[in-house]
Write an enzyme that holds these catalytic residues in place. Structure first.
Site, PDB file in Angstrom:
ATOM      1  CG  HIS A  53      -1.945  -1.031   1.240  1.00  0.00           C
ATOM      2  ND1 HIS A  53      -3.031  -0.973   2.082  1.00  0.00           N
ATOM      3  CD2 HIS A  53      -2.095  -2.169   0.510  1.00  0.00           C
ATOM      4  CE1 HIS A  53      -3.808  -2.028   1.873  1.00  0.00           C
ATOM      5  NE2 HIS A  53      -3.253  -2.768   0.934  1.00  0.00           N
ATOM      6  CD  GLU A  55      -1.950   4.127   3.260  1.00  0.00           C
ATOM      7  OE1 GLU A  55      -1.679   3.499   2.202  1.00  0.00           O
ATOM      8  OE2 GLU A  55      -3.093   4.135   3.746  1.00  0.00           O
ATOM      9  CB  CYS A  83      -6.494  -0.548   5.255  1.00  0.00           C
ATOM     10  SG  CYS A  83      -4.783  -1.149   5.221  1.00  0.00           S
ATOM     11  CB  CYS A  86      -2.027   1.601   6.178  1.00  0.00           C
ATOM     12  SG  CYS A  86      -1.634   0.760   4.622  1.00  0.00           S
TER      13      CYS A  86
END
Length: 150
Positions: A53, A55, A83, A86
């Site tokens: 992801h 992040e 999410c 993260c």
């Protein structure tokens, strides 16, 4: 020190991710002195890695640059509410401030769903600011998914 948003750069990363066929989410990490130390967009498909992801990739790059697993005083700008995975990484990295654009009612982990920072097991809670560039982030995401449905 005067507030300066870096969400435009995160949106640039999101657009680049979308152009690569990834879900258009972008992230930028800013050091306490205002320097952008990392930027990334989603790369889960490209890297065949469910943890890739925006992040997480930005946190990895910023930590590598700092030579530390922690980023005290750093700000993270991300186009979509993180999410739960993260959000946990943000906590573990000791990010000082989280700025995010669009809310994520389906998979969010900050204000929606798991609300990671509200758990007593969460060791560090950043300051959280939502809705920064949210309209543009939402348009990017809706356009991406509408194109997938056609």
């Amino acid at each position: 020190m005067e507030f300066r948003s870096y969400m435009d750069q995160a949106l640039d990363e999101a657009r680049a991710a979308g152009a690569r066929g990834e879900v258009p989410v972008g992230a930028v990490i800013v050091a306490p002195d205002g320097r952008v130390v990392a930027r990334a967009g989603n790369r889960t498909r490209e890297l065949a890695d469910p943890t890739a992801h925006a992040e997480v990739l930005a946190i990895r790059a910023a930590c590598a640059a700092a030579g530390s697993e922690r980023l005290p005083g750093h700000d993270l700008y991300v186009t979509l509410e993180p999410c739960p995975m993260c959000a946990a990484a943000i906590s573990f990295a000791r990010i000082a401030r989280l700025y995010y654009g669009a809310a994520d009612p389906k998979s969010g982990g900050v204000a929606q769903g798991a609300r990671v920072f509200a758990h007593p097991q969460c060791h560090h809670v950043p300051e959280v600011y939502d809705g920064i560039g949210g309209g543009e982030a939402e348009r990017l995401l809706k356009g991406f998914f509408a194109g997938r449905r056609e």
